[in-house]
Design a protein around this motif. Sequence first.
Motif, mmCIF file in Angstrom:
data_model
loop_
_atom_site.group_PDB
_atom_site.id
_atom_site.type_symbol
_atom_site.label_atom_id
_atom_site.label_comp_id
_atom_site.label_asym_id
_atom_site.label_seq_id
_atom_site.Cartn_x
_atom_site.Cartn_y
_atom_site.Cartn_z
ATOM 1 N N UNK A 18 0.861 -1.186 0.000
ATOM 2 C CA UNK A 18 0.000 0.000 0.000
ATOM 3 C C UNK A 18 0.895 1.232 0.000
ATOM 4 N N UNK A 19 0.945 1.901 -1.137
ATOM 5 C CA UNK A 19 1.779 3.083 -1.292
ATOM 6 C C UNK A 19 1.134 3.978 -2.334
ATOM 7 N N UNK A 20 1.382 5.264 -2.239
ATOM 8 C CA UNK A 20 0.808 6.206 -3.198
ATOM 9 C C UNK A 20 1.316 5.898 -4.607
ATOM 10 N N UNK A 21 0.461 6.127 -5.577
ATOM 11 C CA UNK A 21 0.816 5.908 -6.977
ATOM 12 C C UNK A 21 0.530 7.197 -7.754
ATOM 13 N N UNK A 22 1.359 8.231 -7.541
ATOM 14 C CA UNK A 22 1.040 9.546 -8.105
ATOM 15 C C UNK A 22 1.168 9.653 -9.620
ATOM 16 N N UNK A 23 1.985 8.806 -10.254
ATOM 17 C CA UNK A 23 2.163 8.953 -11.703
ATOM 18 C C UNK A 23 1.616 7.759 -12.476
ATOM 19 N N UNK A 24 1.010 6.800 -11.798
ATOM 20 C CA UNK A 24 0.360 5.700 -12.478
ATOM 21 C C UNK A 24 1.236 4.518 -12.834
ATOM 22 N N UNK A 25 2.338 4.309 -12.138
ATOM 23 C CA UNK A 25 3.206 3.155 -12.402
ATOM 24 C C UNK A 25 2.756 1.914 -11.636
ATOM 25 N N UNK A 26 1.876 2.081 -10.699
ATOM 26 C CA UNK A 26 1.475 0.996 -9.811
ATOM 27 C C UNK A 26 2.147 1.172 -8.460
ATOM 28 N N UNK A 27 1.484 0.692 -7.429
ATOM 29 C CA UNK A 27 1.995 0.900 -6.071
ATOM 30 C C UNK A 27 3.364 0.258 -5.823
ATOM 31 N N UNK A 28 3.595 -1.004 -6.217
ATOM 32 C CA UNK A 28 4.922 -1.593 -5.950
ATOM 33 C C UNK A 28 6.055 -0.852 -6.666
ATOM 34 N N UNK A 29 5.845 -0.509 -7.931
ATOM 35 C CA UNK A 29 6.888 0.186 -8.685
ATOM 36 C C UNK A 29 7.117 1.601 -8.160
ATOM 37 N N UNK A 30 6.044 2.278 -7.768
ATOM 38 C CA UNK A 30 6.192 3.617 -7.180
ATOM 39 C C UNK A 30 6.991 3.554 -5.884
ATOM 40 N N UNK A 31 6.737 2.540 -5.079
ATOM 41 C CA UNK A 31 7.489 2.363 -3.832
ATOM 42 C C UNK A 31 8.959 2.091 -4.122
#
Length: 106
Positions: A18-31
């Motif tokens: 569970x992490x923010x996804x501000x640019x739309x890459x998906x939560x795991x990749x954004x993290x």
Amino acid sequence: MLTHGIPKIKLLFESPIKFADPIGFGEPLSLIFALIGEVIAPILIIIGFKTRWATLPSIITMAVAAFVVHISDPLGTKEKALLFLIAFIAIFFAGPGKFSIDGSKK
């Protein structure tokens, strides 16, 4: 910067992530991108290894934090991200110091 990134390491081991996804890459990749910009790159900057290259993930991470995640927040909220962004940009242009791993290659 490490004080913001190191606590996020434990999020990598949660299921589901569970992490923010501000640019739309998906939560795991954004993290993962946030961890690179807030933990890996700053460690490289501290030791002075590939300093200019290492500032780029941190610059991108702080730009996203300031101008995407906190865009509608007051200046006081986005102030840390902006200060880190300015510092990383300054390090990018100034380069590593003479006591860094990179500094001995001149």
